[in-house]
Scaffold this motif. Structure first.
Motif, PDB file in Angstrom:
ATOM      1  N   GLU A   1       0.833  -1.205   0.000  1.00 54.35           N
ATOM      2  CA  GLU A   1       0.000   0.000   0.000  1.00 54.35           C
ATOM      3  C   GLU A   1       0.867   1.255   0.000  1.00 54.35           C
ATOM      4  N   ILE A   2       1.968   1.209   0.756  1.00 54.76           N
ATOM      5  CA  ILE A   2       2.897   2.344   0.793  1.00 54.76           C
ATOM      6  C   ILE A   2       3.530   2.555  -0.581  1.00 54.76           C
TER       7      ILE A   2
ATOM      8  N   THR B   1       2.371   1.699  -3.511  1.00 53.44           N
ATOM      9  CA  THR B   1       1.364   2.211  -4.446  1.00 53.44           C
ATOM     10  C   THR B   1       1.146   3.709  -4.234  1.00 53.44           C
ATOM     11  N   LEU B   2       1.080   4.113  -2.985  1.00 53.78           N
ATOM     12  CA  LEU B   2       0.881   5.527  -2.665  1.00 53.78           C
ATOM     13  C   LEU B   2       2.029   6.375  -3.205  1.00 53.78           C
ATOM     14  N   ILE B   3       3.261   5.884  -3.059  1.00 50.12           N
ATOM     15  CA  ILE B   3       4.438   6.629  -3.530  1.00 50.12           C
ATOM     16  C   ILE B   3       4.477   6.703  -5.051  1.00 50.12           C
ATOM     17  N   THR B   4       4.276   5.564  -5.715  1.00 50.96           N
ATOM     18  CA  THR B   4       4.383   5.531  -7.181  1.00 50.96           C
ATOM     19  C   THR B   4       3.277   6.351  -7.848  1.00 50.96           C
ATOM     20  N   GLN B   5       2.097   6.370  -7.265  1.00 49.01           N
ATOM     21  CA  GLN B   5       1.015   7.173  -7.832  1.00 49.01           C
ATOM     22  C   GLN B   5       1.283   8.665  -7.687  1.00 49.01           C
ATOM     23  N   THR B   6       1.982   9.040  -6.627  1.00 43.47           N
ATOM     24  CA  THR B   6       2.244  10.468  -6.377  1.00 43.47           C
ATOM     25  C   THR B   6       3.464  10.961  -7.131  1.00 43.47           C
ATOM     26  N   LEU B   7       4.540  10.174  -7.133  1.00 44.44           N
ATOM     27  CA  LEU B   7       5.816  10.646  -7.669  1.00 44.44           C
ATOM     28  C   LEU B   7       6.074  10.202  -9.112  1.00 44.44           C
TER      29      LEU B   7
ATOM     30  N   TRP C   1      -2.558   2.901  11.933  1.00 46.05           N
ATOM     31  CA  TRP C   1      -2.246   2.976  10.509  1.00 46.05           C
ATOM     32  C   TRP C   1      -2.773   4.276   9.888  1.00 46.05           C
ATOM     33  N   THR C   2      -3.921   4.731  10.348  1.00 51.25           N
ATOM     34  CA  THR C   2      -4.456   6.009   9.855  1.00 51.25           C
ATOM     35  C   THR C   2      -3.481   7.145  10.147  1.00 51.25           C
ATOM     36  N   VAL C   3      -2.897   7.122  11.351  1.00 53.44           N
ATOM     37  CA  VAL C   3      -1.913   8.153  11.726  1.00 53.44           C
ATOM     38  C   VAL C   3      -0.666   8.036  10.849  1.00 53.44           C
ATOM     39  N   VAL C   4      -0.178   6.803  10.653  1.00 57.19           N
ATOM     40  CA  VAL C   4       1.033   6.581   9.855  1.00 57.19           C
ATOM     41  C   VAL C   4       0.803   6.984   8.399  1.00 57.19           C
ATOM     42  N   ARG C   5      -0.329   6.584   7.843  1.00 52.44           N
ATOM     43  CA  ARG C   5      -0.636   6.919   6.446  1.00 52.44           C
ATOM     44  C   ARG C   5      -0.699   8.437   6.257  1.00 52.44           C
ATOM     45  N   SER C   6      -1.287   9.115   7.221  1.00 55.37           N
ATOM     46  CA  SER C   6      -1.364  10.576   7.148  1.00 55.37           C
ATOM     47  C   SER C   6       0.035  11.199   7.138  1.00 55.37           C
TER      48      SER C   6
END
Length: 287
Positions: free
Chosen positions: A44-45, A47-53, A126-131
């Motif tokens: 999930e991390i 995916t979040l990075i590749t979609q943003t950068l 996880w909500t805190v970490v994702r934020s």
């Protein structure tokens, strides 16, 4: 494009830190260092990075800092007491002297010093970490935007310089034709003792001078300069396109130099090459 983003968050006694660094790369090259508790969320991390950068050589780090009181390895007091009683009983029954240093002996016994660290990642944590990850990505994106604005200013300056140098060629271009004509005529008169066909010479001169004409190169270079400006204004994801345009600009400048046949014009061409080389070096940092 180069960039840096960092964010921190707290959850209970934990201080959670996220750090993201990026360098230019033609594709996404992502390496991660993730604290054990959060490794289940690695996909999930990513995916979040590749979609943003989108692309770049990216280093991602996620770690946790805890209070010293929480991280200290606990002593199992019940097990210590049990070992003490066992050793004392064996000493009494076997007439074996008791140890002189009880603490040293007992602390070396199996499992007395053991840290049981079995944790589960809650949805709240996880909500805190994702934020925090999203904030670090946002900070990195802002960093990239600042770098991009500086690059755009630099590119505009270099494009304007090349355009100015291109215009400065014109006076020497007219002077060059006259000098070529005079040089060839003078050479013929010195080397030939007989009369020559001046009409034929004029035709050959026209043919020769046409081969040295750089009007097409100048026009194409001017078009490339304008296209470079338009592409810069076109928004995100134009890095490769700008690189291709810079290559085409280089071809026209090189052809102009090979056709110049004039010292001052060649000097100007060298200056244009220098400006273009600075563009090529920096265009690699554009998304």
């Amino acid at each position: 494009m180069t960039g840096y983003g960092k964010a921190t968050a707290t959850f209970g006694e934990k201080k959670i830190s996220v750090e993201i660094k990026s360098l230019n790369s033609k594709a996404m090259d992502l390496s991660t260092r993730i604290a054990p508790l959060y490794r289940e969320k690695e996909m999930e991390i990513r995916t979040l990075i590749t979609q943003t950068l989108e692309r770049g050589k990216v280093d991602f780090s996620l770690w946790v800092e805890k209070d010293a009181a929480e991280t200290a390895t606990p002593i199992n007091a019940a097990l210590v007491e049990n070992y003490y009683n066992q050793i004392k009983n064996i000493s009494d029954s076997c007439n074996i002297p008791l140890p002189a240093d009880w603490f040293s002996t007992l602390l070396r016994m199996p499992d007395v010093l053991s840290k049981v660290d079995i944790q589960e990642l809650s949805d709240e944590e996880w909500t805190v970490v994702r934020s925090a990850i999203e904030q670090a990505l946002h900070n990195l994106t802002d960093f990239r935007k600042q770098e991009g604005a500086a690059l755009e200013k630099k590119f505009t300056e270099k494009i304007n310089n090349i355009e100015r140098l291109l215009t400065s060629i014109e006076p020497f271009e007219k002077e060059r034709i006259t000098k070529i004509r005079e040089r060839i005529t003078e050479a013929l008169e010195k080397t030939l003792n007989t009369d020559y066909d001046k009409n034929r010479l004029e035709q050959e001169l026209i043919y020769y001078i046409e081969k040295l004409d750089i009007n097409e190169e100048k026009q194409r270079l001017a078009n490339h300069l304008n296209y470079f400006r338009e592409t810069m204004a076109g928004g995100h994801g134009q890095g490769k396109k700008l690189g291709f345009i810079a290559q085409e600009m280089g071809r026209e400048i090189n052809t102009t130099g090979s056709k110049s046949n004039h010292a001052q014009m060649q000097n100007i061409v060298v200056q244009m090459k220098d400006e273009l080389e600075q563009i090529k070096e920096q265009v690699l940092n554009v998304m």
